[in-house]
Structures are given as C-alpha cells and as structure tokens.
Design a protein around this motif. Structure first.
Motif, short mmCIF file in Angstrom:
data_model
loop_
_atom_site.label_atom_id
_atom_site.label_comp_id
_atom_site.label_asym_id
_atom_site.label_seq_id
_atom_site.Cartn_x
_atom_site.Cartn_y
_atom_site.Cartn_z
N VAL A 92 0.83 -1.21 0.00
CA VAL A 92 0.00 0.00 0.00
C VAL A 92 0.87 1.26 0.00
O VAL A 92 0.59 2.23 -0.71
CB VAL A 92 -0.95 -0.01 1.23
CG1 VAL A 92 -1.62 1.35 1.38
CG2 VAL A 92 -1.99 -1.11 1.08
N TYR A 93 1.94 1.25 0.76
CA TYR A 93 2.78 2.44 0.91
C TYR A 93 3.88 2.55 -0.16
O TYR A 93 4.44 3.63 -0.34
CB TYR A 93 3.43 2.45 2.29
CG TYR A 93 2.53 2.99 3.38
CD1 TYR A 93 2.57 4.33 3.77
CD2 TYR A 93 1.61 2.15 4.03
CE1 TYR A 93 1.75 4.81 4.76
CE2 TYR A 93 0.78 2.63 5.03
CZ TYR A 93 0.85 3.97 5.39
OH TYR A 93 0.03 4.47 6.39
N THR A 94 4.21 1.44 -0.84
CA THR A 94 5.32 1.48 -1.81
C THR A 94 4.92 1.05 -3.22
O THR A 94 5.62 1.36 -4.18
CB THR A 94 6.47 0.56 -1.35
OG1 THR A 94 6.03 -0.81 -1.38
CG2 THR A 94 6.93 0.92 0.04
N GLY A 95 3.82 0.33 -3.33
CA GLY A 95 3.45 -0.21 -4.65
C GLY A 95 4.27 -1.43 -5.03
O GLY A 95 4.18 -1.90 -6.16
N LEU A 96 5.07 -1.96 -4.10
CA LEU A 96 5.94 -3.11 -4.38
C LEU A 96 5.53 -4.30 -3.52
O LEU A 96 5.18 -4.14 -2.35
CB LEU A 96 7.40 -2.77 -4.10
CG LEU A 96 8.00 -1.59 -4.87
CD1 LEU A 96 9.41 -1.28 -4.36
CD2 LEU A 96 8.03 -1.89 -6.36
N ILE A 97 5.61 -5.50 -4.12
CA ILE A 97 5.34 -6.72 -3.36
C ILE A 97 5.96 -7.90 -4.10
O ILE A 97 6.07 -7.89 -5.34
CB ILE A 97 3.82 -6.95 -3.17
CG1 ILE A 97 3.58 -7.99 -2.08
CG2 ILE A 97 3.14 -7.34 -4.48
CD1 ILE A 97 2.15 -8.04 -1.58
N SER A 98 6.41 -8.91 -3.35
CA SER A 98 6.97 -10.13 -3.93
C SER A 98 5.96 -11.26 -3.76
O SER A 98 5.42 -11.45 -2.67
CB SER A 98 8.28 -10.51 -3.23
OG SER A 98 9.26 -9.49 -3.43
N ILE A 99 5.71 -11.98 -4.89
CA ILE A 99 4.73 -13.06 -4.88
C ILE A 99 5.44 -14.36 -5.21
O ILE A 99 6.19 -14.44 -6.19
CB ILE A 99 3.61 -12.81 -5.91
CG1 ILE A 99 2.95 -11.45 -5.66
CG2 ILE A 99 2.57 -13.92 -5.87
CD1 ILE A 99 1.95 -11.04 -6.74
N SER A 100 5.22 -15.39 -4.39
CA SER A 100 5.81 -16.71 -4.65
C SER A 100 4.72 -17.77 -4.50
O SER A 100 3.62 -17.49 -4.01
CB SER A 100 6.95 -16.99 -3.68
OG SER A 100 6.45 -17.15 -2.37
N MET A 101 5.04 -19.00 -4.91
CA MET A 101 4.06 -20.08 -4.79
C MET A 101 3.71 -20.35 -3.33
O MET A 101 2.61 -20.82 -3.02
CB MET A 101 4.59 -21.36 -5.45
CG MET A 101 4.48 -21.36 -6.95
SD MET A 101 2.78 -21.12 -7.57
CE MET A 101 1.95 -22.57 -6.93
N ASP A 102 4.62 -20.05 -2.43
CA ASP A 102 4.36 -20.31 -1.01
C ASP A 102 3.28 -19.40 -0.44
O ASP A 102 2.55 -19.81 0.47
CB ASP A 102 5.65 -20.14 -0.20
CG ASP A 102 6.68 -21.22 -0.52
OD1 ASP A 102 6.26 -22.31 -0.97
OD2 ASP A 102 7.88 -20.95 -0.36
N ASP A 103 3.20 -18.16 -0.94
CA ASP A 103 2.27 -17.22 -0.31
C ASP A 103 1.20 -16.67 -1.25
O ASP A 103 0.38 -15.86 -0.85
CB ASP A 103 3.04 -16.04 0.30
CG ASP A 103 3.86 -15.27 -0.73
OD1 ASP A 103 3.60 -15.41 -1.94
OD2 ASP A 103 4.78 -14.53 -0.31
N VAL A 104 1.17 -17.15 -2.51
CA VAL A 104 0.24 -16.54 -3.47
C VAL A 104 -1.22 -16.75 -3.06
O VAL A 104 -2.05 -15.84 -3.21
CB VAL A 104 0.50 -17.06 -4.90
CG1 VAL A 104 0.26 -18.56 -5.02
CG2 VAL A 104 -0.35 -16.30 -5.91
N LEU A 105 -1.57 -17.92 -2.54
CA LEU A 105 -2.97 -18.18 -2.21
C LEU A 105 -3.45 -17.35 -1.02
O LEU A 105 -4.49 -16.68 -1.11
CB LEU A 105 -3.19 -19.67 -1.96
CG LEU A 105 -2.99 -20.57 -3.18
CD1 LEU A 105 -3.32 -22.02 -2.84
CD2 LEU A 105 -3.86 -20.10 -4.34
#
Length: 585
Positions: A92-105
């Motif tokens: 929300v504050y940076t517009g950046l996020i990392s998505i992986s198979m471990d946490d996508v759901l």
C-alpha cells in the motif's frame, strides 16, 4: 490600448506523487502521525487511516461509515496472517510486493477480502504463468473458489488447447458429469474424436458403478462423422460399454447404414438422437492445410519432398520425405491421411511399376505402408469418396494403357476390382460428387485428345459415357466446389465448371498461361493451383513454381506467391489436422 497577454506556466512535478508515497512510508516506519493499528497474530502494524481509506474501498467503508471500527484505534483483521498483512501494508505504501508459490494463495485471499483489485489480479497473473496441462483443471477449481475470472479463462484455454495431455491426468477423472459434458461438447476443444471417445471411457471406468449410466449421454458428444471407419466399427463398436447401451449401438448402426448406402446426406427417417452427432460441425481447433507431394522438381529427378502450406501463417514447411522416388504416382486424401498410390519406382539400377501404397498424417509426420493395390500401375488417377479410394486406369507393368478400376474400402482395409471404364484414357480430369465419379477428357493410347465425359455410378458399379465437344483437356486437375466440378487448364488457359444438377458447362476466368501437369485442391472454399508446366509466349514449355488461388464468388485469380521450387506431375491435397497435434520434422 490592449493589455499584453499574460504568460502562464503550467508546471507538473512528475516526482511529487512518488516522493509523497515515499515520505508517508517513512512516517509509518517511524510511527509519526499514525492513528490506527492493524493487528494480526499478536502483531501490531501502525498505519495512517487516510492512506488506508485512499487505497481500498474496504477501509473506506470501515473508517468513513458508521461502523464501530471508526472509533477504534486497534483493528483486528481475522483470517490474515501477520506476514501477509505486513506485505500488503508495504504494498500500500510502496506499490511493491513479492509473490511466490508459497504465499500466493493467502495473499490472493487477503487481497480479495481487503479489496485490493490490482494486487488480486497480480496474483492471478502469477498463477497463470504457472499453468500447465497437469494443473489447469485444479486451477479452474481454485479460480471458482476465488471467483477469479481471469485465472479461470486462462486455465480453461490451456485445458481446451492441450486436451490430449489433460485427458490423461488424474484431475480429469474427478470432473463431474456436467463439467465433462461441457468440455466434450465444446467446438473449440483441441482433440480428435477418437481421443474424445477414449476420454469418456476412462472417466466412466474411474467410477463405473455410479457413472456407467452416463455412457449414452456422453457418446452423443462424439462427432462420429469425423472418426476413421476402421476405428469406429472395429474398436468403438466392440467396446463393452458401447455394447451395453442400446442407444449407442443404434447410433453406430445408423452410421454403418449411411456409409453402406454411399450417401452423403442424412436420410429423412434418421433418428433424432443420431441427427446431432452426425451433422455436428468439425471443432474449431481443426483446420485445413495444403500438402504438396512428389512430382518432378526443378526439371531434375523425381522428388521425394512433401511440403505443407498453412493458410494462417502463409508459410511453407517441410514434412518427412517419401521413402522412395515415384514417377507419376497418384495422390489422394482420405480421413485426413495422405495416400500416395502406385507409380514407377525410379531406382538407379532399374525401374518397376509399383502397387505399393504409402500414407502420411500430419499428426505423426511419419510415412507408413498401407494395403497394396491389386494391380501395379502408374500415370493413373485416384479419387476418394466417403470411405473409398478409387484407382482408375493408367499404365500397367507392360507399359500399356489399361481401363481397369479398383476400389479401396477403408472400413475393411481391402482393395477390390470394380467395373472397368468404357474408354481407357490417360491424364483425364477426375472428380467425385453426388455418388458419382466424373472423368473428363484425357488422351488415348495414340496421344489424341478424347472429347468425352465418362461417369461411374458408385453404388451401382456402372459406367456411362457421353461425347461432348466442350471437353478438351489433357493433364488437367479437377476439383469440386458447391456441387460444381472445376476443370483447370490442360494444355489450355481455359477453366470451365460443370454443373452436375443442370448438366451444363460454365465458363470461368482463365488462367494466365496455358497450363498442364499441374495440381489443384480446395482450401477454405477457394481453389488452389500449384506448379505444373506452361507454354510461354514463344511456344516453349517451361516448368512452373506458381501458386495461385481462384475465388468462385468473384470469379478472379490471385497469386499466392510461389512454391519453394518448380514442380510438375505432383499431388496437391487438403489435409485436416488438430492445431496442437501436428509433429513438425
């Protein structure tokens, strides 16, 4: 006096918005002016209400409506782990996020709950990149749970395009009956009808007690018209599941009666249950391709080349080479298989008239031998009709002209002698329609043009002939479009169409040169002519690499470029393939 125009400078600071977000994040990290704590797993994350309200309709409703949270300084967000919540607040504050198979759901669930639409679609995009035939059905189930249309659409597309691989997965056997029916009845399914049948059988065998009763409903989704007769009558008809269903056996018997009646149309008394499986159109994933094979290449030795033209890409590609060099073989397509029949083998030591039959399908791109003809022959004509191939006339082992005719029955994989033609001719134009084979012109043993049309009635095994001054063609191909037979050239520029119903000839737009020894086929309701030889302005015969198209709607010819090489006495046929199954060599 007029006042001078006042100069206005419109300034836009491109870095203002990004800097503002950066500064807000620093304030959050230093816990300056924060006015709410988002709590999860005993973890408290300080935030600014105005930032949360500006970023999400969920928080806007929470803090700007008459909810109790409006007065609270601590908000407990249940169902979201502290790790996921922290990642979302960083986003929300940076517009950046990392998505992986471990946490996508869990991230996708939280984005859905908190109404971060772009983050939700980013998770969907990530999952779409992981799609494969092995997981697309489970992804469809997941997309339904998540109410994610973009993921579902992409997973469904993969399932439809790679159905041959999907059909052997364990997930397919877990489909419900309505779900499986939805796939099998879809026009865009990329699968041959044999594969459709094998899929429904595997699905039933996964749980035979509860699923056996669905066989007739599923079998109706198989488009029987496009199944090879040998497979249909020897394999499908003898399957215990099919034999256990009265409706299924009746459907197969209806096909058998239609084929043996040598009729192209459904009879009026055909059962309603059978009408749809028989008249259902080909699936969209099937498309026609033009194959050019054999002949004399660049005026040198007989060619073993086979090339395919894809109308979609407008490109030529090479197929597997013929096993042997054959001079004046005949070429025909039946059940989406190319047949190369007979011919004169051109070995360095000796030449021999052949009765061998070679076959090629685009699915395997591999040559095989089929049941040989009864008689060796070359410079003959072959034509397919329903489940038959007819080999007509030509030259025999003694190099003499023959009027013999034999027929290959693909249903029983055998050749049989038929009534000989009334007049033996070389290089006539041959076409089949409406239960008849029409043979126009050609030349006799003394190489004199024959002004005659010979007609063979397939069901009656009888010939008739009629003199016709309009017919004067030698080494010309013929094709059928809209119940008209087009005779293209043949030592002439002329093209004529024979209307079989009206029994009259119609003049069409002429070729650019006097053409012979060329070949023709129909693709997408247009006539394609390849190669041949032509007579130039100085009455000299030259080889051609021409590739031309005739549109019957406009009665016009257009050039489609050229063949990869000059070619004559070759074959041009149209083969149907399923988009995803063609193996390129």
């Amino acid at each position: 006096m007029d006042q001078p125009a006042r100069e206005v400078y419109h300034f836009k600071d491109k870095e203002q918005s990004s800097n503002l977000l950066l500064q807000l994040n620093r304030l959050r990290q230093e816990n300056i002016l924060t006015d709410v704590l988002l709590c999860s797993d005993n973890t408290e994350i300080p935030c600014h209400r105005n930032v949360l309200v500006s970023s999400s309709p969920y928080f806007r409703a929470m803090f700007c409506s008459n909810f109790v949270e409006r007065q609270q300084t601590k908000i407990d967000l249940k169902g979201i782990t502290s790790t996921i919540l922290s990642s979302i607040i960083d986003y929300v504050y940076t517009g950046l996020i990392s998505i992986s198979m471990d946490d996508v759901l869990p991230l996708m669930q939280a984005a859905s709950m908190l109404q971060y639409g772009r983050l939700f679609e980013a998770c969907s995009s990530f999952l779409q990149k992981q799609l494969s035939p092995d997981n697309c059905l489970s992804m469809i189930r997941l997309s339904d749970i998540m109410s994610c249309k973009s993921l579902r659409d992409k997973a469904k597309e993969i399932a439809m395009k790679s159905f041959c691989d999907v059909s052997i997965s364990e997930d397919l056997c877990e489909l419900s009956l309505p779900e499986l029916m939805g796939y099998l009845e879809d026009d865009s399914l990329c699968a041959e009808e044999e594969q459709v049948f094998e899929t429904l059988v595997a699905w039933i065998h996964h749980d035979p007690l509860s699923r056996r009763g669905a066989i007739s409903d599923l079998f109706k989704k198989v488009r029987l018209r496009y199944i090879h007769p040998t497979y249909l009558f020897q394999f499908i008809a003898n399957d215990p599941l099919i034999q256990s269903s009265t409706l299924c056996t009746e459907l197969i018997e209806s096909v058998r009666r239609l084929m043996f009646s040598v009729s192209t149309k459904c009879s009026g008394d055909i059962a309603a249950d059978f009408k749809h499986p028989w008249v259902a159109p080909r699936r969209y994933s099937y498309h026609d391709m033009l194959v050019v094979v054999g002949g004399r290449k660049n005026n040198e030795q007989t060619s073993r080349e086979a090339i395919v033209f894809d109308e979609r890409s407008q490109m030529w590609q090479w197929l597997a080479k013929l096993p042997v060099r054959l001079y004046k073989a005949s070429y025909v397509a039946l059940h989406s298989v190319l047949y190369v029949i007979g011919g004169l083998t051109t070995n360095p030591k000796n030449s021999e008239v052949s009765r061998t039959v070679y076959t090629l399908s685009l699915k395997t791109n591999h040559w095989r031998t089929a049941e040989p003809m009864l008689e060796p022959r070359f410079a003959h004509q072959s034509i397919s009709y329903l489940h038959f191939i007819f080999a007509l006339g030509g030259l025999g082992p003694d190099r003499r002209l023959t009027g013999s005719v034999e027929r290959y029955n693909s249903m029983f994989n055998l050749w049989e002698s038929m009534a000989p033609m009334p007049e033996a001719v070389l290089h006539p134009a041959v076409a089949a329609t409406n239960q008849r084979i029409y043979m126009f012109g050609g030349e006799d043993a003394m190489h004199n043009p024959v002004r005659m049309t010979q007609v063979y009635h397939i069901a009656r095994n009888m010939w008739s002939k009629m003199e016709n001054r309009t017919v004067k063609n030698v080494s010309a191909p013929a094709v059928v479009m809209d119940e008209k037979i087009y005779i293209i050239g043949g030592y002439t520029r002329r093209m004529i169409a024979y209307d079989t119903k009206a029994n009259r000839f119609i003049k069409c737009a002429s070729l650019r040169e006097r053409r012979m020894h060329h070949s023709a086929t129909v693709l997408s309701n247009k006539l394609y002519v390849t190669g041949g030889r032509y007579i130039n302005g100085h009455d000299v015969i030259e080889d051609s690499d021409a590739f031309e198209c005739y549109d019957p709607k406009t009665d016009t010819w257009t050039s489609k470029g050229s063949l990869p090489y000059k070619l004559f006495d070759h074959g041009s046929v149209t083969l149907t393939c399923v988009s995803q199954t063609w193996s390129k060599s």
